[in-house]
Scaffold this motif. Structure first.
Motif, PDB file in Angstrom:
ATOM      1  N   HIS A  14       0.830  -1.206   0.000  1.00 45.30           N
ATOM      2  CA  HIS A  14       0.000   0.000   0.000  1.00 45.30           C
ATOM      3  C   HIS A  14       0.861   1.252   0.000  1.00 45.30           C
ATOM      4  O   HIS A  14       1.925   1.258   0.632  1.00 45.30           O
ATOM      5  CB  HIS A  14      -0.872   0.030   1.262  1.00 45.30           C
ATOM      6  N   ASP A  16       1.942   4.281   1.525  1.00 49.13           N
ATOM      7  CA  ASP A  16       2.202   4.675   2.927  1.00 49.13           C
ATOM      8  C   ASP A  16       3.059   3.628   3.649  1.00 49.13           C
ATOM      9  O   ASP A  16       3.746   3.948   4.610  1.00 49.13           O
ATOM     10  CB  ASP A  16       0.960   5.065   3.752  1.00 49.13           C
ATOM     11  N   ASP A  17       3.059   2.371   3.147  1.00 49.24           N
ATOM     12  CA  ASP A  17       3.927   1.346   3.746  1.00 49.24           C
ATOM     13  C   ASP A  17       5.383   1.796   3.707  1.00 49.24           C
ATOM     14  O   ASP A  17       6.125   1.648   4.681  1.00 49.24           O
ATOM     15  CB  ASP A  17       3.844   0.015   2.970  1.00 49.24           C
ATOM     16  N   ARG A  48      -9.954   0.392   3.836  1.00 50.67           N
ATOM     17  CA  ARG A  48      -9.334   1.005   5.014  1.00 50.67           C
ATOM     18  C   ARG A  48      -9.966   2.354   5.342  1.00 50.67           C
ATOM     19  O   ARG A  48      -9.621   3.000   6.298  1.00 50.67           O
ATOM     20  CB  ARG A  48      -7.829   1.164   4.813  1.00 50.67           C
ATOM     21  N   HIS A 120       0.545  -7.572   3.222  1.00 52.68           N
ATOM     22  CA  HIS A 120       1.970  -7.381   3.554  1.00 52.68           C
ATOM     23  C   HIS A 120       2.736  -8.701   3.443  1.00 52.68           C
ATOM     24  O   HIS A 120       3.866  -8.739   2.965  1.00 52.68           O
ATOM     25  CB  HIS A 120       2.124  -6.830   4.972  1.00 52.68           C
TER      26      HIS A 120
END
Ligand SMILES: [Zn+2]
Length: 227
Positions: A14, A16-17, A48, A120
């Motif tokens: 994603h 922002d990871d 989300r 993830h």
């Protein structure tokens, strides 16, 4: 002696990871002249979105955060957030292998298998497969930790757990850039004491720093390095 990283590819599920996981280190390496690329597998934040007023243009937010961190090349794929399991590991492997072939990085940063998020875990496996020995340019693979995703992974008793064995010392300016990049994602930044609040992100940097008697740091799981 520190092995020199010349080309780093950050492989994330994603947008922002990369910022939450390694934003300070990316800023530091970019300042040192490392060519940094980012590959994000999903491009929406559907499941989300809590308030329904999520970031309307995810790609623009990713590019904006990338530019703050000094990332020179951004690729965003169109898979759905929290639905990477429906794509299947094999397809994800192919996508990441193609990215590695195109960019030819010597180092990969990716998410941890210890995270609660299935996205993830799948992306972490795809990156490890793309970077396995004898297949290309990659000589080093590290996994980063992400406030909330890694926290809940550990708390939920994930067998592996996040076990850092590699630390990158940060200056205040690197943490500042990490927080500025995080702001590009808008709603991902929550109020304290949420783990993804600015203070929460700083608290982790201070904790990781104190583990090695430094002011600030980011911690990684070093999966493999070939000297
Ligand atoms: Zn994520």
């Amino acid at each position: 002696m520190r092995r020199e990283i010349r080309k780093l590819l950050v492989v994330a599920a994603h947008g922002d990871d990369e910022t939450l996981g390694a934003g300070g280190t990316i800023a530091r390496l970019a300042d040192d002249g490392v060519l940094v690329g980012l590959c994000v597998l999903t491009n929406d934040d559907g499941s989300r979105s809590v308030s329904g007023s999520g970031v309307t243009n995810r790609v623009a937010a990713i590019e904006s955060a990338a530019s703050v961190l000094g990332i020179k090349r951004v690729r965003v794929h169109g898979f759905g957030d929290n639905r990477l399991d429906t794509i299947g590991q094999l397809e994800l492997n192919r996508v990441v292998e193609r990215e590695v072939r195109d960019f030819e990085p010597d180092t990969l940063f990716t998410t941890s298998l210890a995270d609660l998020s299935l996205d993830h875990q799948l992306v972490s496996r795809a990156a490890r497969i793309a970077g396995r020995p004898g297949r290309g340019s990659v000589r080093e693979i590290r996994c980063f930790e992400i406030r909330s995703a890694t926290d809940t992974g550990e708390a939920s008793g994930t067998p592996s757990g996040f076990r850092p064995n590699c630390w990158e010392v940060l200056e205040e300016s690197h943490l500042d850039r990490k927080l500025e990049a995080l702001r590009a994602y808008g709603q991902e930044v929550d109020p304290w004491p949420n783990p993804r609040s600015e203070r929460g992100v700083r608290a982790l940097a201070e904790y990781r720093g104190s583990q090695i008697a430094a002011g600030l740091a980011e911690a990684f799981e070093l999966v493999r390095v070939v000297h």
